[in-house]
Design a protein around this motif. Structure first.
Motif, PDB file in Angstrom:
ATOM      1  N   SER A  92      14.262 -48.546 -11.606  1.00  0.00           N
ATOM      2  CA  SER A  92      13.180 -49.507 -11.376  1.00  0.00           C
ATOM      3  C   SER A  92      13.438 -50.329 -10.122  1.00  0.00           C
ATOM      4  CB  SER A  92      13.037 -50.433 -12.595  1.00  0.00           C
ATOM      5  OG  SER A  92      12.696 -49.702 -13.753  1.00  0.00           O
ATOM      6  N   LEU A  93      14.694 -50.696  -9.899  1.00  0.00           N
ATOM      7  CA  LEU A  93      15.052 -51.416  -8.680  1.00  0.00           C
ATOM      8  C   LEU A  93      14.756 -50.568  -7.455  1.00  0.00           C
ATOM      9  CD1 LEU A  93      16.454 -53.747  -7.132  1.00  0.00           C
ATOM     10  CD2 LEU A  93      18.628 -52.584  -7.572  1.00  0.00           C
ATOM     11  N   TRP A  94      15.116 -49.283  -7.513  1.00  0.00           N
ATOM     12  CA  TRP A  94      14.842 -48.374  -6.394  1.00  0.00           C
ATOM     13  C   TRP A  94      13.338 -48.331  -6.117  1.00  0.00           C
ATOM     14  CZ3 TRP A  94      12.084 -44.025  -5.185  1.00  0.00           C
ATOM     15  CH2 TRP A  94      12.500 -43.283  -4.073  1.00  0.00           C
ATOM     16  N   HIS A  95      12.535 -48.179  -7.160  1.00  0.00           N
ATOM     17  CA  HIS A  95      11.087 -48.100  -6.984  1.00  0.00           C
ATOM     18  C   HIS A  95      10.511 -49.426  -6.471  1.00  0.00           C
ATOM     19  CE1 HIS A  95      10.548 -44.099  -8.622  1.00  0.00           C
ATOM     20  NE2 HIS A  95      11.198 -44.412  -9.722  1.00  0.00           N
ATOM     21  N   ALA A  96      11.074 -50.545  -6.913  1.00  0.00           N
ATOM     22  CA  ALA A  96      10.517 -51.857  -6.563  1.00  0.00           C
ATOM     23  C   ALA A  96      10.920 -52.323  -5.174  1.00  0.00           C
ATOM     24  CB  ALA A  96      10.943 -52.898  -7.599  1.00  0.00           C
ATOM     25  N   THR A  97      11.980 -51.742  -4.623  1.00  0.00           N
ATOM     26  CA  THR A  97      12.423 -52.167  -3.290  1.00  0.00           C
ATOM     27  C   THR A  97      11.394 -51.771  -2.247  1.00  0.00           C
ATOM     28  OG1 THR A  97      14.761 -52.020  -3.888  1.00  0.00           O
ATOM     29  CG2 THR A  97      14.220 -51.883  -1.546  1.00  0.00           C
ATOM     30  N   PRO A  98      10.867 -52.737  -1.491  1.00  0.00           N
ATOM     31  CA  PRO A  98       9.782 -52.464  -0.542  1.00  0.00           C
ATOM     32  C   PRO A  98      10.279 -51.769   0.722  1.00  0.00           C
ATOM     33  CG  PRO A  98      10.374 -54.785  -0.475  1.00  0.00           C
ATOM     34  CD  PRO A  98      11.209 -54.170  -1.568  1.00  0.00           C
ATOM     35  N   ALA A  99      10.573 -50.501   0.588  1.00  0.00           N
ATOM     36  CA  ALA A  99      11.002 -49.682   1.724  1.00  0.00           C
ATOM     37  C   ALA A  99      10.579 -48.252   1.446  1.00  0.00           C
ATOM     38  CB  ALA A  99      12.518 -49.759   1.907  1.00  0.00           C
ATOM     39  N   GLU A 100      10.337 -47.494   2.495  1.00  0.00           N
ATOM     40  CA  GLU A 100       9.964 -46.099   2.299  1.00  0.00           C
ATOM     41  C   GLU A 100      11.138 -45.343   1.676  1.00  0.00           C
ATOM     42  OE1 GLU A 100      10.192 -43.757   6.188  1.00  0.00           O
ATOM     43  OE2 GLU A 100       9.730 -45.780   6.876  1.00  0.00           O
ATOM     44  N   PRO A 101      10.840 -44.270   0.918  1.00  0.00           N
ATOM     45  CA  PRO A 101      11.914 -43.554   0.220  1.00  0.00           C
ATOM     46  C   PRO A 101      13.062 -43.117   1.122  1.00  0.00           C
ATOM     47  CG  PRO A 101       9.783 -42.833  -0.603  1.00  0.00           C
ATOM     48  CD  PRO A 101       9.498 -43.748   0.565  1.00  0.00           C
ATOM     49  N   ALA A 102      12.782 -42.787   2.377  1.00  0.00           N
ATOM     50  CA  ALA A 102      13.838 -42.326   3.277  1.00  0.00           C
ATOM     51  C   ALA A 102      14.834 -43.434   3.609  1.00  0.00           C
ATOM     52  CB  ALA A 102      13.239 -41.774   4.563  1.00  0.00           C
ATOM     53  N   LEU A 103      14.500 -44.697   3.278  1.00  0.00           N
ATOM     54  CA  LEU A 103      15.379 -45.819   3.598  1.00  0.00           C
ATOM     55  C   LEU A 103      16.112 -46.359   2.367  1.00  0.00           C
ATOM     56  CD1 LEU A 103      13.241 -47.838   6.181  1.00  0.00           C
ATOM     57  CD2 LEU A 103      15.163 -46.300   6.623  1.00  0.00           C
ATOM     58  N   LYS A 104      16.023 -45.635   1.257  1.00  0.00           N
ATOM     59  CA  LYS A 104      16.767 -46.035   0.069  1.00  0.00           C
ATOM     60  C   LYS A 104      17.252 -44.777  -0.621  1.00  0.00           C
ATOM     61  CE  LYS A 104      12.262 -46.887  -2.126  1.00  0.00           C
ATOM     62  NZ  LYS A 104      11.421 -47.844  -2.891  1.00  0.00           N
ATOM     63  N   ALA A 105      18.449 -44.858  -1.215  1.00  0.00           N
ATOM     64  CA  ALA A 105      19.079 -43.681  -1.805  1.00  0.00           C
ATOM     65  C   ALA A 105      19.494 -43.983  -3.235  1.00  0.00           C
ATOM     66  CB  ALA A 105      20.302 -43.268  -0.987  1.00  0.00           C
ATOM     67  N   PHE A 106      19.414 -42.946  -4.092  1.00  0.00           N
ATOM     68  CA  PHE A 106      19.760 -43.069  -5.507  1.00  0.00           C
ATOM     69  C   PHE A 106      20.550 -41.830  -5.893  1.00  0.00           C
ATOM     70  CE2 PHE A 106      19.392 -42.596 -10.005  1.00  0.00           C
ATOM     71  CZ  PHE A 106      19.113 -43.824 -10.558  1.00  0.00           C
ATOM     72  N   GLY A 107      21.747 -42.022  -6.428  1.00  0.00           N
ATOM     73  CA  GLY A 107      22.534 -40.875  -6.852  1.00  0.00           C
ATOM     74  C   GLY A 107      23.623 -41.292  -7.814  1.00  0.00           C
ATOM     75  N   THR A 108      24.184 -40.324  -8.505  1.00  0.00           N
ATOM     76  CA  THR A 108      25.308 -40.603  -9.377  1.00  0.00           C
ATOM     77  C   THR A 108      26.573 -40.726  -8.541  1.00  0.00           C
ATOM     78  OG1 THR A 108      25.827 -38.271  -9.723  1.00  0.00           O
ATOM     79  CG2 THR A 108      24.229 -39.285 -11.227  1.00  0.00           C
ATOM     80  N   PHE A 109      27.600 -41.259  -9.158  1.00  0.00           N
ATOM     81  CA  PHE A 109      28.877 -41.410  -8.460  1.00  0.00           C
ATOM     82  C   PHE A 109      29.405 -40.058  -7.973  1.00  0.00           C
ATOM     83  CE2 PHE A 109      33.509 -41.608  -8.395  1.00  0.00           C
ATOM     84  CZ  PHE A 109      33.719 -42.701  -7.593  1.00  0.00           C
ATOM     85  N   VAL A 110      29.315 -39.026  -8.824  1.00  0.00           N
ATOM     86  CA  VAL A 110      29.828 -37.714  -8.427  1.00  0.00           C
ATOM     87  C   VAL A 110      29.000 -37.128  -7.290  1.00  0.00           C
ATOM     88  CG1 VAL A 110      28.494 -36.344 -10.107  1.00  0.00           C
ATOM     89  CG2 VAL A 110      30.694 -35.506  -9.294  1.00  0.00           C
ATOM     90  N   GLU A 111      27.694 -37.417  -7.264  1.00  0.00           N
ATOM     91  CA  GLU A 111      26.859 -36.939  -6.158  1.00  0.00           C
ATOM     92  C   GLU A 111      27.227 -37.641  -4.856  1.00  0.00           C
ATOM     93  OE1 GLU A 111      22.877 -35.689  -8.730  1.00  0.00           O
ATOM     94  OE2 GLU A 111      23.128 -37.751  -8.011  1.00  0.00           O
TER      95      GLU A 111
END
Length: 367
Positions: A121-140
């Protein structure tokens, strides 16, 4: 069992019967690793408004409030200035000095309290285009370093406004030093951080390796985050029935052949195969699957095997792939020694998630 499949780890499944995960050996190019650093399918549509705090756990509502404010605070110009950012992060203005105080939030709590929901939800709510925010697991994240190299990973992620790290748990001292150094570089570049874990940042590695020898690195990690404790019980079992009893081998096999896009594997053979595939590729291993059917589920033989199974369970849960199984129920996968050891929270999370996926699979029998 049919092992017919398309190119390993890619393409649609055929309708010639169930595929075998043991026949797949996926290879994931580095550009895919970067492009796929977004919330997984299960969390693609979640938002703060869809999180349902337990009224008996005020820390859950407080976490939503803090995270909404954190997201709103990321709405200005990126801290590194206005230089154009290429695909791998080249061409930006010089980064500022490290900002004072924590540059991130750290969601700590037991399994099943909705930490990943809040992180996505934080990722979605952050006002930036998807290319400027990253989401992944620790192993990724650690695998991205392995694929691109440390300096290239720093350049790639330094152009981001936010980095979200799910399942942040350090399993060896090498990862401790690597991640501590990486996050320090990203904070210097102005990247905001958010992470989830079942372990407070100052306690990472406890019970697993000689954490005292790496105390400086662990304390350095802790300094980057404001910790938010989220209390509560596992929502996956809140008011729900017990885990369904396993089916017979015959029922599982028939369901696999009757379900389009299903896989069918003998559980011990699958565990052996997982040892040959890097855990960062387990997501690709499950590409295109609509159900996973397993025969002969039994206790995992050792801790290394158990940790690999945890990662597979996480990827299946992220992708909402139901799991139909025969043999022992999933709450008997791990020995008492494992459930009382340093990785116990990982194992309980895996049991919780596999149980939820087993419930999802009940309708496959007799369908």
């Amino acid at each position: 069992m049919s092992s017919s499949t398309s190119a390993p780890g890619s393409g649609p499944l055929t309708d010639a019967g169930p595929v075998s995960l043991c026949a797949r050996e996926p290879h994931v190019p580095a550009d895919r690793l970067v492009a796929e650093m977004v919330p997984p399918p299960r969390f693609d549509s979640v938002r703060f408004a869809t999180y349902l705090p337990d009224p008996n756990q005020p820390s859950q509502s407080e976490a939503v409030r803090v995270l909404e404010g954190f997201a709103a605070g990321l709405g200005g110009a990126h801290a590194v200035g206005g230089g154009k950012r290429g695909f791998l992060g080249f061409g930006r203005a010089k980064a500022p000095k490290t900002p004072a105080g924590p540059r991130g939030v750290y969601l700590d709590g037991g399994y099943g309290v909705g930490k990943t929901h809040l992180l996505a939800s934080l990722w979605h709510a952050t006002p930036a285009e998807p290319a400027l925010k990253a989401f992944g697991t620790f192993v990724e994240l650690t695998n991205l370093v392995g694929a691109l190299g440390f300096q290239q990973t720093v350049r790639t992620l330094s152009g981001h406004r936010l980095l979200c790290i799910d399942e942040f748990e350090l399993d060896d001292p090498g990862d401790t030093v690597l991640v501590s150094t990486l996050l320090g570089k990203l904070v210097e570049a102005g990247v905001a951080l958010a992470a989830t874990s079942n372990t407070l940042p100052g306690k990472l590695g406890e019970g697993r390796f000689a954490a005292a020898d790496f105390l400086r690195e662990i304390q350095g990690l802790s300094a980057h985050f404001r910790a938010l404790r989220i209390d509560g019980e596992d929502y996956r079992h809140r008011g729900l029935p017990e885990a369904p009893a396993p089916f017979t081998d015959e029922e599982v096999t028939k369901a696999a052949y009757a379900t389009e896009g299903a896989s069918l594997d003998d559980f011990p053979h699958l565990l052996e195969h997982l040892a040959k595939v890097h855990p960062s590729r387990y997501g690709a291993l499950t590409d295109g699957l609509r159900a996973v059917c397993l025969t002969g589920v039994r206790p995992v033989p050792d801790q290394s095997t158990a940790l690999r199974l945890v990662v597979l369970a996480d990827r299946l849960y992220d992708r909402e792939v139901p799991v139909l199984a025969s043999g022992l129920p999933f709450d008997r996968l791990f020995s008492e020694e494992m459930l009382n050891g340093g990785y116990r929270k990982k194992y309980f999370r895996a049991i919780s998630r596999l149980t939820a996926l087993a419930r999802d699979a009940k309708g496959l029998v007799g369908s």
